[in-house]
Design a protein around this motif. Structure first.
Motif, mmCIF file in Angstrom:
data_model
loop_
_atom_site.group_PDB
_atom_site.id
_atom_site.type_symbol
_atom_site.label_atom_id
_atom_site.label_comp_id
_atom_site.label_asym_id
_atom_site.label_seq_id
_atom_site.Cartn_x
_atom_site.Cartn_y
_atom_site.Cartn_z
ATOM 1 N N GLU A 24 0.819 -1.213 0.000
ATOM 2 C CA GLU A 24 0.000 0.000 0.000
ATOM 3 C C GLU A 24 0.853 1.264 0.000
ATOM 4 O O GLU A 24 0.543 2.241 -0.679
ATOM 5 C CB GLU A 24 -0.931 -0.016 1.217
ATOM 6 C CG GLU A 24 -1.962 1.087 1.216
ATOM 7 C CD GLU A 24 -3.001 0.931 2.321
ATOM 8 O OE1 GLU A 24 -3.774 1.872 2.534
ATOM 9 O OE2 GLU A 24 -3.026 -0.144 2.963
ATOM 10 N N ILE A 25 1.936 1.240 0.763
ATOM 11 C CA ILE A 25 2.815 2.414 0.827
ATOM 12 C C ILE A 25 3.466 2.670 -0.526
ATOM 13 O O ILE A 25 3.491 3.796 -1.022
ATOM 14 C CB ILE A 25 3.895 2.222 1.915
ATOM 15 C CG1 ILE A 25 3.245 2.152 3.303
ATOM 16 C CG2 ILE A 25 4.913 3.357 1.865
ATOM 17 C CD1 ILE A 25 4.217 1.860 4.425
ATOM 18 N N GLN A 26 3.988 1.599 -1.133
ATOM 19 C CA GLN A 26 4.621 1.756 -2.448
ATOM 20 C C GLN A 26 3.613 2.202 -3.496
ATOM 21 O O GLN A 26 3.927 3.043 -4.345
ATOM 22 C CB GLN A 26 5.258 0.431 -2.872
ATOM 23 C CG GLN A 26 6.495 0.058 -2.075
ATOM 24 C CD GLN A 26 6.993 -1.332 -2.444
ATOM 25 O OE1 GLN A 26 6.209 -2.262 -2.603
ATOM 26 N NE2 GLN A 26 8.305 -1.472 -2.589
ATOM 27 N N SER A 27 2.402 1.652 -3.423
ATOM 28 C CA SER A 27 1.373 2.036 -4.385
ATOM 29 C C SER A 27 1.076 3.526 -4.297
ATOM 30 O O SER A 27 0.944 4.206 -5.325
ATOM 31 C CB SER A 27 0.092 1.227 -4.128
ATOM 32 O OG SER A 27 -0.937 1.635 -5.007
ATOM 33 N N LYS A 28 1.004 4.049 -3.079
ATOM 34 C CA LYS A 28 0.749 5.488 -2.897
ATOM 35 C C LYS A 28 1.908 6.311 -3.454
ATOM 36 O O LYS A 28 1.704 7.349 -4.102
ATOM 37 C CB LYS A 28 0.545 5.810 -1.416
ATOM 38 C CG LYS A 28 0.224 7.286 -1.170
ATOM 39 C CD LYS A 28 0.082 7.588 0.303
ATOM 40 C CE LYS A 28 -0.260 9.079 0.507
ATOM 41 N NZ LYS A 28 0.741 9.977 -0.107
ATOM 42 N N GLU A 29 3.138 5.845 -3.200
ATOM 43 C CA GLU A 29 4.313 6.569 -3.698
ATOM 44 C C GLU A 29 4.308 6.616 -5.222
ATOM 45 O O GLU A 29 4.568 7.663 -5.832
ATOM 46 C CB GLU A 29 5.595 5.892 -3.200
ATOM 47 C CG GLU A 29 5.814 6.028 -1.703
ATOM 48 C CD GLU A 29 6.990 5.196 -1.217
ATOM 49 O OE1 GLU A 29 7.599 4.490 -2.055
ATOM 50 O OE2 GLU A 29 7.303 5.232 -0.017
ATOM 51 N N TYR A 30 3.981 5.480 -5.849
ATOM 52 C CA TYR A 30 3.955 5.433 -7.307
ATOM 53 C C TYR A 30 2.860 6.341 -7.868
ATOM 54 O O TYR A 30 3.059 7.013 -8.888
ATOM 55 C CB TYR A 30 3.730 3.997 -7.794
ATOM 56 C CG TYR A 30 4.886 3.064 -7.500
ATOM 57 C CD1 TYR A 30 6.174 3.540 -7.274
ATOM 58 C CD2 TYR A 30 4.690 1.688 -7.447
ATOM 59 C CE1 TYR A 30 7.226 2.690 -7.004
ATOM 60 C CE2 TYR A 30 5.735 0.817 -7.185
ATOM 61 C CZ TYR A 30 7.007 1.326 -6.949
ATOM 62 O OH TYR A 30 8.047 0.475 -6.694
ATOM 63 N N LEU A 31 1.703 6.362 -7.197
ATOM 64 C CA LEU A 31 0.617 7.224 -7.662
ATOM 65 C C LEU A 31 0.936 8.699 -7.439
ATOM 66 O O LEU A 31 0.523 9.557 -8.222
ATOM 67 C CB LEU A 31 -0.694 6.848 -6.973
ATOM 68 C CG LEU A 31 -1.362 5.563 -7.490
ATOM 69 C CD1 LEU A 31 -2.579 5.210 -6.654
ATOM 70 C CD2 LEU A 31 -1.755 5.717 -8.959
ATOM 71 N N ASP A 32 1.667 9.009 -6.358
ATOM 72 C CA ASP A 32 2.141 10.385 -6.156
ATOM 73 C C ASP A 32 3.008 10.811 -7.339
ATOM 74 O O ASP A 32 2.888 11.924 -7.858
ATOM 75 C CB ASP A 32 2.947 10.495 -4.862
ATOM 76 C CG ASP A 32 2.067 10.447 -3.617
ATOM 77 O OD1 ASP A 32 0.842 10.639 -3.743
ATOM 78 O OD2 ASP A 32 2.615 10.208 -2.516
ATOM 79 N N GLU A 33 3.880 9.901 -7.747
ATOM 80 C CA GLU A 33 4.768 10.187 -8.870
ATOM 81 C C GLU A 33 3.973 10.283 -10.173
ATOM 82 O O GLU A 33 4.235 11.147 -11.013
ATOM 83 C CB GLU A 33 5.824 9.086 -8.976
ATOM 84 C CG GLU A 33 6.956 9.397 -9.939
ATOM 85 C CD GLU A 33 8.102 8.438 -9.763
ATOM 86 O OE1 GLU A 33 9.062 8.769 -9.040
ATOM 87 O OE2 GLU A 33 8.051 7.335 -10.329
ATOM 88 N N LEU A 34 2.975 9.394 -10.332
ATOM 89 C CA LEU A 34 2.131 9.436 -11.523
ATOM 90 C C LEU A 34 1.370 10.751 -11.591
ATOM 91 O O LEU A 34 1.163 11.313 -12.676
ATOM 92 C CB LEU A 34 1.156 8.256 -11.516
ATOM 93 C CG LEU A 34 0.349 8.043 -12.799
ATOM 94 C CD1 LEU A 34 1.266 7.593 -13.936
ATOM 95 C CD2 LEU A 34 -0.755 7.022 -12.591
ATOM 96 N N GLN A 35 0.958 11.268 -10.434
ATOM 97 C CA GLN A 35 0.278 12.562 -10.397
ATOM 98 C C GLN A 35 1.208 13.674 -10.868
ATOM 99 O O GLN A 35 0.806 14.541 -11.657
ATOM 100 C CB GLN A 35 -0.215 12.872 -8.981
ATOM 101 C CG GLN A 35 -0.903 14.227 -8.870
ATOM 102 C CD GLN A 35 -1.553 14.459 -7.507
ATOM 103 O OE1 GLN A 35 -1.844 13.510 -6.790
ATOM 104 N NE2 GLN A 35 -1.769 15.710 -7.155
#
Length: 402
Positions: A24-35
């Protein structure tokens, strides 16, 4: 949270998963970057959708129920684009497009689009165009999905396939032309590197948006374009720098990123050759970013892929004046301290100083501790220079005595 206010720019929803490969933490980090990628490309993210799956669904990436939820939101909020955090297969892209009935982009497509916006020189434009064509080739069928809606019958057999094959042939021919053009460019750039003589070469490497171009300007006193956006620099810039009595060449290279499209790694071969042929690497890290350790690992992975992981390296921890995250050992920095109270002595006590390679803490923007970096770089360049030109040793000794 993403602001869901009404916007006039191209609105997009971001889609990722929590799987056995990323928590979950990595997924949020990746989505932050995708944003950040989406904003850099000119889009406006308005909502995120995340689903827990053991692995992406082979046909639609998301499960059927989640995909219907995304569809309902897109229709009710007039969203024109859905962006997925992983590279979609051609089949996944076709199936998702049929359900959502909007523009579908994946992480690779988004990065390629940003590169296309950023490319300035003929070399960069050619490299990006080649990567786009290689990405597009297996996905050409999605351009002809309108034919699926037509009923079969007299006069309706085969035109779709004929169109697709024609397009594939055109794209393959284009790829061959671009590859030949890049071969010519590579030879020209190789000659340029050869003409620089035997001067020591230092390359700035690092994750995208860590401040490499700002550092390049500070060290070389040049005016390289720098901006707080991803991939602000695509074209390699080389400057001659003289520190004390030794000249060397300093190059600023394209920033790396997690899940960097393989098409870009291959097409940007000539750009990455500046890293391959460097004698010394300055690995720049944005220490103010909460995931800077992951960034270091991502850069090291790519360096390993291009056979440059074993080069002499100086770790340059940048943006110490922007540090806002508690990411270092509790014993190293007192919790009550704010970023204004962190001193160089504090940074020197952290685990980052205990790495096997040389580490230095700076702010390229405010030029804090820049003289130390120059001194360390000088000493490392000097070692290489002496090995390359041993007959000049006495000059260095004389200079040091003075």
């Amino acid at each position: 949270m993403i602001d869901e206010q009404k916007v006039t720019s191209e609105k997009a929803v971001l889609i990722g998963i929590i799987s056995q490969y990323q928590d979950e933490i990595q997924s949020k980090e990746y989505l932050d970057e995708l944003q950040f990628l989406t904003e850099t490309a000119g889009g406006v993210p308005v909502k995120r959708f995340v689903q827990k799956l053991e692995k992406p669904h082979p046909k639609t990436f998301l499960g059927t129920g989640k995909l219907e939820e995304v569809k309902a939101y897109i229709e009710s909020h007039d969203i024109g684009t859905a962006i997925f955090d992983d590279e979609l297969s051609p089949a996944q892209m076709r199936n998702i497009e049929k359900v959502l009935d909007c523009k579908i982009l994946d992480r690779t497509n988004l990065i390629l689009d940003i590169f296309a916006q950023r490319a300035q020189t003929s070399s960069a434009k050619t490299q990006v165009e080649l990567a786009q064509c290689e990405y597009l080739l297996p996905r050409l069928t999605r351009l002809w999905t309108h034919l699926d809606k037509q009923k079969g019958g007299i006069g309706m057999r085969g035109p779709g396939e004929t169109e697709i094959e024609t397009d594939r042939r055109i794209v393959r021919d284009k790829i061959n032309i671009l590859k030949k053009k890049l071969t010519t460019i590579d030879k020209q750039m190789a000659i340029q590197r050869k003409n620089r003589g035997k001067m020591v070469r230092v390359a700035l490497v690092g994750y995208t948006n860590v401040g490499k171009s700002t550092l390049m300007n500070a060290i070389s006193k040049s005016d390289v374009f720098a901006e707080n956006k991803l991939f602000a620099t695509l074209d390699t810039t080389v400057r001659k720098v003289v520190v004390k009595n030794i000249p060397f060449l300093l190059s600023d290279t394209v920033g790396f990123i997690r899940k960097l499209p393989t098409q870009l790694v291959e097409s940007f071969k000539s750009t990455l050759d500046e890293v391959r042929e460097a004698d010394l690497l300055l690995h720049v890290v944005d220490i103010s970013h909460p995931n800077f350790e992951d960034h270091i690992a991502s850069v090291n992975t790519i360096l390993d892929e291009i056979d440059s992981a074993d080069k002499p390296t100086i770790m340059v921890f940048n943006k110490i004046d922007s540090y806002t995250h508690k990411r270092i050992d509790e014993d190293d920095l007192i919790a009550e301290k704010t970023k204004e109270h962190y001193t160089l002595e504090d940074w020197e006590k952290t685990w980052m100083k205990k790495l096997e390679v040389i580490s230095v803490f700076i702010s390229a923007l405010s030029k804090e501790n820049l003289d130390t970096l120059k001194e360390i770089t000088y000493e490392e360049v000097r070692k290489i220079h002496i090995e390359r030109f041993p007959y000049n040793n006495f000059l260095y000794d004389e200079y040091t005595e003075e």
